[in-house]
Design an enzyme around this catalytic site. Structure first.
Site, mmCIF file in Angstrom:
data_model
loop_
_atom_site.group_PDB
_atom_site.id
_atom_site.type_symbol
_atom_site.label_atom_id
_atom_site.label_comp_id
_atom_site.label_asym_id
_atom_site.label_seq_id
_atom_site.Cartn_x
_atom_site.Cartn_y
_atom_site.Cartn_z
ATOM 1 N N LYS A 38 0.845 -1.201 0.000
ATOM 2 C CA LYS A 38 0.000 0.000 0.000
ATOM 3 C C LYS A 38 0.880 1.250 0.000
ATOM 4 O O LYS A 38 2.085 1.171 0.246
ATOM 5 C CB LYS A 38 -0.937 -0.030 1.210
ATOM 6 C CG LYS A 38 -0.243 -0.076 2.552
ATOM 7 C CD LYS A 38 -1.212 -0.452 3.680
ATOM 8 C CE LYS A 38 -0.526 -0.387 5.026
ATOM 9 N NZ LYS A 38 -1.374 -0.890 6.113
ATOM 10 N N TYR A 252 15.230 29.624 10.391
ATOM 11 C CA TYR A 252 13.982 30.309 10.777
ATOM 12 C C TYR A 252 13.820 30.366 12.292
ATOM 13 O O TYR A 252 14.095 29.383 12.991
ATOM 14 C CB TYR A 252 12.783 29.562 10.192
ATOM 15 C CG TYR A 252 12.568 29.800 8.725
ATOM 16 C CD1 TYR A 252 12.355 31.089 8.224
ATOM 17 C CD2 TYR A 252 12.557 28.736 7.826
ATOM 18 C CE1 TYR A 252 12.150 31.303 6.877
ATOM 19 C CE2 TYR A 252 12.348 28.942 6.472
ATOM 20 C CZ TYR A 252 12.144 30.233 6.002
ATOM 21 O OH TYR A 252 11.941 30.435 4.669
HETATM 22 C C1 LIG Z 1 -0.592 -1.882 6.770
HETATM 23 C C2 LIG Z 1 -1.197 -3.191 7.067
HETATM 24 C C3 LIG Z 1 -0.390 -4.343 7.177
HETATM 25 C C4 LIG Z 1 1.116 -4.284 7.149
HETATM 26 O O1 LIG Z 1 1.556 -3.675 8.351
HETATM 27 P P1 LIG Z 1 3.088 -3.538 8.752
HETATM 28 O O2 LIG Z 1 3.065 -3.109 10.168
HETATM 29 O O3 LIG Z 1 3.680 -2.508 7.844
HETATM 30 O O4 LIG Z 1 3.727 -4.864 8.546
HETATM 31 C C5 LIG Z 1 -1.026 -5.558 7.323
HETATM 32 N N1 LIG Z 1 -2.383 -5.635 7.412
HETATM 33 C C6 LIG Z 1 -3.175 -4.553 7.359
HETATM 34 C C7 LIG Z 1 -4.647 -4.697 7.477
HETATM 35 C C8 LIG Z 1 -2.613 -3.294 7.197
HETATM 36 O O5 LIG Z 1 -3.403 -2.209 7.167
#
Ligand SMILES: *Cc1c(COP(=O)(O)O)cnc(C)c1O
Length: 357
Positions: A38, A252
C-alpha cells in the site's frame, strides 16, 4: 554523480528487499508470506517492489485503495497473475473497477458485503473481522450471524492493534478471538499478522502473514532488527558550507544559536521532501562516519547540519537522512515518529534509483 537537478535521492535496494522477504519466509515456517504494498509500496514504488517480490516467489499482495490495486494489476501484467487484495474492500460503486482488474476486496462491513453480493459476480473476496482494534471489519457478533450465501470467500483476516509491543495483552486476546472466528470458516484460509505479528510465533501465523514495514527494513518492534537490511537510502546533497560565528543563529526563528564557532552544511532537502519539521531537535544526518545533528529548524527545501570539525563536508557531497548507516527506526524515533511515516512521506522531488544485482 552530483545531480544539481535533484539534490535529494532515494535509493531502493531491491536485493535487500529480497533478503528481508527471505527472512520473513523463514519466520513464517510454511505459512504464505503476502507482501503489503500500500501507499505505493511504502514509498518505494509498488511496481518495482512487487516485480522483485514476484520473482522471489510472492503470489499475494495487499493494497489499501482500489486505485493502488488497479495500478498494481497493470504493472504486473497478464504474465504475473497475482492475487491482489484491496484493504478498502468494496465501497459503494467500486465493484466494476475491482472486477475489471481482477482484484479481491477485503470486505469490511455488512454494507460492503451487500455491494459485493449484488455486483461481484461471485468472484473471490476476503473478509475482515475486527478482533479488538475497532477500525475496519465486521464485529464478532456480525461474523457469527453472517449469511455466507453468494460469497466466494478465499481469506478471513484480522489486524493487530499493538503488534510492536509484544507485552501488550491485547495481542494474545486478539489471536484467541481470531482463532475462534476463523473456526467458523474451517475451509477458508486465515491471516492475522502484519510484520510485528509475523515475528510473534506460531499462534499468530495462521495460513498467511502480511508484512509491510519489515520487508522495507523496519524492525517488528519499531527498532532496528539485525536480521533485516535497510532497503531505502534517503540522501541529500550539500549545497553550501558556512562558518557560523559564536553568538550567530541559524535558520527560521533563530532557534539554533552557535555558542561557539560552528560549521554548518546546508543540504537540499526539507519538509516538502518528507524530512518532518519534528526532526529538529533530536534528529540528524549521517556523514563521514557519524550522525551529525540538524542545526536549527527544517525549511521547506533545505536543512542545516552541524558538521563542525569535519573537513570532508563540501558542496556536492551527500549526507544520509536514513539508510544502512542510520536505520529508519532510529531516524524515526529521533524525528518523533515511526519508520512507516518516514518512508511514506518521501516526496516526489527525490530522484528514485533502483539497485539490483
Ligand atoms: C498496513 C497493514 C499491514 C502491514 O503492516 P506492517 O506493520 O507494515 O507490517 C497488514 N495488514 C493490514 C490490514 C494493514 O493495514
Amino acid at each position: 554523480m552530483p545531480s544539481p537537478a535533484a539534490p535529494s535521492r532515494l535509493t531502493v535496494d531491491l536485493d535487500a528487499l529480497a533478503a528481508n522477504w527471505r527472512v520473513l519466509r523463514a519466520e513464517a515456517a510454511g505459512a504464505e508470506v503476502a507482501a503489503v504494498v500500500k501507499a505505493d509500496g511504502y514509498g518505494m514504488g509498488a511496481a518495482e517492489v512487487a516485480a522483485r517480490l514476484w520473482a522471489e516467489g510472492a503470489r499475494s499482495f495487499f493494497t489499501a485503495r482500489v486505485a493502488g490495486g488497479v495500478a498494481l494489476r497493470r504493472s504486473l501484467g497478464p504474465d504475473r497473475p497475482a492475487t491482489i487484495y484491496v484493504l478498502d474492500g468494496c465501497p459503494e460503486a467500486a465493484a466494476p473497477a475491482l472486477l475489471a482488474s481482477g482484484l479481491t476486496p477485503v470486505l469490511n462491513s455488512l454494507e460492503q458485503i451487500a455491494h459485493w453480493r449484488a455486483d461481484g459476480l461471485g468472484r473471490p473476496c476476503a473478509l475482515h473481522i475486527d478482533t479488538g482494534m475497532n477500525r475496519l471489519g465486521l464485529s464478532m457478533a456480525e461474523t457469527r450471524a453472517l449469511d455466507r450465501q453468494g460469497l466466494n470467500l478465499i481469506l478471513v483476516m484480522s489486524h493487530l492493534a499493538c503488534g510492536p509491543d509484544p507485552s501488550q495483552p491485547l495481542n494474545r486476546r486478539q489471536a484467541e478471538r481470531f482463532a475462534e472466528m476463523r473456526a467458523l470458516f474451517p475451509e477458508v484460509r486465515a491471516s492475522l499478522a502484519n510484520s510485528s505479528g509475523a515475528f510473534m510465533g506460531p499462534d499468530f501465523r495462521f495460513d498467511m502473514v502480511r508484512p509491510g514495514i519489515s520487508l522495507y527494513g523496519g524492525g517488528p518492534q519499531d527498532r532496528p532488527d539485525p536480521r533485516l537490511k535497510a532497503v531505502a537510502t534517503f540522501e541529500a546533497q550539500i549545497l553550501q558550507v558556512r562558518d557560523v560565528a559564536a553568538g550567530e543563529s541559524v535558520g527560521y526563528g533563530a532557534r539554533f544559536v552557535a555558542e561557539e564557532p560552528r560549521r554548518v552544511a546546508v543540504v537540499g532537502v526539507g519538509y516538502a521532501d518528507g524530512v518532518l519539521r519534528s526532526a529538529w531537535p533530536g534528529g540528524g544526518a549521517w556523514f563521514e562516519g557519524d550522525v551529525r545533528p540538524f542545526a536549527g529548524r527544517l525549511s521547506m527545501d533545505l536543512a542545516t547540519i552541524d558538521v563542525t570539525g569535519c573537513d570532508a563536508a563540501r558542496p556536492g557531497r551527500w549526507v544520509e537522512l536514513f539508510g544502512p548507516n542510520l536505520m529508519i527506526d532510529d531516524a524515526a524515533s529521533a524525528w518523533g515518529t515511526l519508520a512507516l511515516e518516514l518512508l511514506t512521506r518521501i516526496g516526489p522531488r527525490a530522484e528514485r534509483i533502483y539497485l539490483s544485482r
